[in-house]
Design a protein around this motif. Structure first.
Motif, PDB file in Angstrom:
ATOM      1  N   MET A   1       0.971  -0.886   0.139  1.00 42.63           N
ATOM      2  CA  MET A   1      -0.044   0.078  -0.030  1.00 42.63           C
ATOM      3  C   MET A   1       0.659   1.133   0.007  1.00 42.63           C
ATOM      4  O   MET A   1       1.618   1.631   0.927  1.00 42.63           O
ATOM      5  CB  MET A   1      -0.952   0.088   1.074  1.00 42.63           C
ATOM      6  CG  MET A   1      -1.710   1.198   1.418  1.00 42.63           C
ATOM      7  SD  MET A   1      -2.814   0.987   2.737  1.00 42.63           S
ATOM      8  CE  MET A   1      -3.542  -0.531   2.716  1.00 42.63           C
ATOM      9  N   SER A   2       0.842   1.825  -1.297  1.00 38.33           N
ATOM     10  CA  SER A   2       1.768   3.127  -1.272  1.00 38.33           C
ATOM     11  C   SER A   2       1.162   4.495  -1.435  1.00 38.33           C
ATOM     12  O   SER A   2       1.794   5.356  -1.135  1.00 38.33           O
ATOM     13  CB  SER A   2       2.662   2.941  -2.344  1.00 38.33           C
ATOM     14  OG  SER A   2       1.819   2.820  -3.633  1.00 38.33           O
ATOM     15  N   ASP A   3      -0.249   4.468  -1.777  1.00 35.19           N
ATOM     16  CA  ASP A   3      -0.762   5.880  -2.089  1.00 35.19           C
ATOM     17  C   ASP A   3      -1.192   6.652  -0.698  1.00 35.19           C
ATOM     18  O   ASP A   3      -1.616   5.801   0.336  1.00 35.19           O
ATOM     19  CB  ASP A   3      -1.980   5.673  -3.061  1.00 35.19           C
ATOM     20  CG  ASP A   3      -3.144   4.482  -2.245  1.00 35.19           C
ATOM     21  OD1 ASP A   3      -4.104   5.099  -1.887  1.00 35.19           O
ATOM     22  OD2 ASP A   3      -2.579   3.344  -2.370  1.00 35.19           O
ATOM     23  N   ALA A  10      -5.339   2.734   6.729  1.00 36.54           N
ATOM     24  CA  ALA A  10      -4.646   1.722   7.351  1.00 36.54           C
ATOM     25  C   ALA A  10      -4.418   2.695   8.766  1.00 36.54           C
ATOM     26  O   ALA A  10      -4.782   1.939   9.569  1.00 36.54           O
ATOM     27  CB  ALA A  10      -3.165   1.537   6.575  1.00 36.54           C
ATOM     28  N   THR A  11      -4.113   3.852   8.601  1.00 36.29           N
ATOM     29  CA  THR A  11      -4.035   4.600   9.857  1.00 36.29           C
ATOM     30  C   THR A  11      -5.393   4.692  10.385  1.00 36.29           C
ATOM     31  O   THR A  11      -5.284   4.326  12.002  1.00 36.29           O
ATOM     32  CB  THR A  11      -3.535   6.015   9.617  1.00 36.29           C
ATOM     33  OG1 THR A  11      -2.481   6.116   8.725  1.00 36.29           O
ATOM     34  CG2 THR A  11      -3.273   6.799  10.854  1.00 36.29           C
ATOM     35  N   GLU A  12      -6.452   4.826  10.215  1.00 37.70           N
ATOM     36  CA  GLU A  12      -7.686   5.025  10.718  1.00 37.70           C
ATOM     37  C   GLU A  12      -8.096   3.575  11.433  1.00 37.70           C
ATOM     38  O   GLU A  12      -8.404   3.679  12.491  1.00 37.70           O
ATOM     39  CB  GLU A  12      -8.761   5.217   9.747  1.00 37.70           C
ATOM     40  CG  GLU A  12     -10.247   5.527  10.331  1.00 37.70           C
ATOM     41  CD  GLU A  12     -11.113   5.780   9.388  1.00 37.70           C
ATOM     42  OE1 GLU A  12     -12.483   5.679   9.468  1.00 37.70           O
ATOM     43  OE2 GLU A  12     -10.802   6.052   8.006  1.00 37.70           O
ATOM     44  N   VAL A  47       0.960  -1.269   7.024  1.00 45.03           N
ATOM     45  CA  VAL A  47       0.765  -0.308   5.958  1.00 45.03           C
ATOM     46  C   VAL A  47       1.220  -0.795   4.727  1.00 45.03           C
ATOM     47  O   VAL A  47       1.053  -0.187   3.713  1.00 45.03           O
ATOM     48  CB  VAL A  47       1.488   0.996   6.237  1.00 45.03           C
ATOM     49  CG1 VAL A  47       0.862   1.944   7.461  1.00 45.03           C
ATOM     50  CG2 VAL A  47       3.035   0.831   6.708  1.00 45.03           C
ATOM     51  N   GLN A  48       1.929  -1.972   4.668  1.00 46.02           N
ATOM     52  CA  GLN A  48       2.158  -2.686   3.567  1.00 46.02           C
ATOM     53  C   GLN A  48       1.056  -3.774   3.101  1.00 46.02           C
ATOM     54  O   GLN A  48       1.145  -4.287   1.877  1.00 46.02           O
ATOM     55  CB  GLN A  48       3.251  -3.473   3.831  1.00 46.02           C
ATOM     56  CG  GLN A  48       4.870  -2.530   4.305  1.00 46.02           C
ATOM     57  CD  GLN A  48       4.845  -1.430   3.299  1.00 46.02           C
ATOM     58  OE1 GLN A  48       4.941  -1.534   2.072  1.00 46.02           O
ATOM     59  NE2 GLN A  48       5.402  -0.187   3.640  1.00 46.02           N
ATOM     60  N   VAL A  49       0.166  -3.829   3.760  1.00 43.52           N
ATOM     61  CA  VAL A  49      -0.916  -4.798   3.472  1.00 43.52           C
ATOM     62  C   VAL A  49      -1.967  -4.260   2.604  1.00 43.52           C
ATOM     63  O   VAL A  49      -2.379  -2.876   2.685  1.00 43.52           O
ATOM     64  CB  VAL A  49      -1.802  -5.040   4.824  1.00 43.52           C
ATOM     65  CG1 VAL A  49      -2.818  -6.308   4.402  1.00 43.52           C
ATOM     66  CG2 VAL A  49      -0.745  -5.906   5.682  1.00 43.52           C
ATOM     67  N   ASP A  50      -2.558  -4.909   1.612  1.00 38.78           N
ATOM     68  CA  ASP A  50      -3.667  -4.462   0.630  1.00 38.78           C
ATOM     69  C   ASP A  50      -4.858  -4.680   1.533  1.00 38.78           C
ATOM     70  O   ASP A  50      -5.421  -5.838   1.852  1.00 38.78           O
ATOM     71  CB  ASP A  50      -3.621  -5.196  -0.361  1.00 38.78           C
ATOM     72  CG  ASP A  50      -4.658  -4.946  -1.569  1.00 38.78           C
ATOM     73  OD1 ASP A  50      -5.710  -3.917  -1.046  1.00 38.78           O
ATOM     74  OD2 ASP A  50      -4.729  -5.306  -2.617  1.00 38.78           O
TER      75      ASP A  50
END
Length: 299
Positions: A1-3, A10-12, A47-50
């Motif tokens: 997940m880069s955008d 992801a943060t939420e 944060v790298q997870v789809d």
């Protein structure tokens, strides 16, 4: 997940479950500092997870946290082998809502946390996930990388081990406070007889100075020995001593100040109206999480 949008999502999700994840990590590790590190490691992986591929985000986060905590728990086990004196869990200043949640308060109590220290890393992970957080066997199996059949066996063994050592009764917060007040009155007066009346004959006193602060290097067992140790220590102090009550790990505890500075946190185990365990944490590295409340959650 880069955008950026993906990171925001992801943060939420992570923030929503943060208190739960911290509680899982803390109960597995007994160290708030290490639990915070585990959460950082969990975040970096999360944060790298789809997210589109994740069916149950809470379960997925718990799985990541468990694996990271297991890795750190094995490191901690090696570190404890060279620790000076008894190793006690890191105390947490907790809010009244933790004390009101009987299940949560018991699971993070110093007495139960010490029992968890006697389990192997995998047994501790399985017990915490199953008995405290009611995670399903299949999900636990995925987190600890064991078969569901093996996890059931481990859970049964760990539950039997803990049940044989944990306090057998649920003591109300009011009763704990009453007993602790009686203990403090006798302690402040240096009253050995008064201490003997509130201490159980089989009471165990443990101190954790971590080699930095003076503390007993092995547990002291027996009401008479503990009472005389406490009264003697108070009498020998050349610095002004002050005590105040705090909610630590979901239960009333004593904060001890010398010359106005926090010197120790003393937690207790109370059964049948008497103190059966006294746990004094003096290691300065373990006192940083009693300056502000830590939020815990089972959900």
């Amino acid at each position: 997940m880069s955008d950026d949008h993906g990171v925001d999502r992801a943060t939420e999700v992570f923030v929503t479950h943060r208190n739960l994840l911290f509680t899982v990590a803390y109960e597995m590790l007994g160290s708030a500092a290490d639990a915070e590190d585990v959460l950082q490691e969990t975040w970096l992986r999360w944060v790298q997870v789809d997210l589109e591929q994740v069916r149950d985000q809470r379960a997925y986060l718990v799985r990541i946290t468990t694996r990271q905590a297991l890795n750190r728990l094995r490191m901690l086990s090696r570190r404890k082998e060279s620790y000076v004196g008894p190793w006690l869990p890191e105390p947490l200043l907790t809010a009244p809502d933790v004390a009101q949640d009987v299940e949560l308060a018991e699971s993070v109590s110093m007495a139960v946390m010490l029992v968890l220290e006697t389990l192997s890393p995998v047994e501790r992970a399985v017990f915490v996930l199953r008995e405290v957080f009611d995670v399903g066997y299949d999900e636990i199996a995925a987190a600890v990388e064991k078969s569901p059949v093996a996890v059931r066996q481990i859970a049964h063994r760990a539950r039997r081990h803990v049940d044989a050592r944990r306090p057998r009764e649920v003591v109300s917060q009011r009763e704990k406070r009453v007993v602790l007040e009686s203990f403090l009155r006798a302690l402040e007066a240096g009253d050995v007889q008064g201490l003997l009346e509130v201490l159980a004959p089989e009471v165990v006193y443990m101190g954790d100075g971590g080699g930095v602060k003076h503390a007993v290097l092995r547990p002291i067992v027996g009401g008479d020995k503990v009472a005389r140790l406490l009264a003697g220590s108070l009498g020998k102090s050349r610095s002004p001593i002050a005590f105040n009550f705090m909610l630590v790990n979901g239960s009333p505890a004593l904060a001890i100040h010398l010359d106005g500075e926090l010197d120790a946190i003393m937690a207790t185990r109370i059964e049948q109206g008497r103190v059966t365990g006294l746990y004094a944490v003096r290691n300065p590295e373990k006192l940083s999480h009693v300056t502000s409340e830590t939020s815990l959650s089972l959900q």
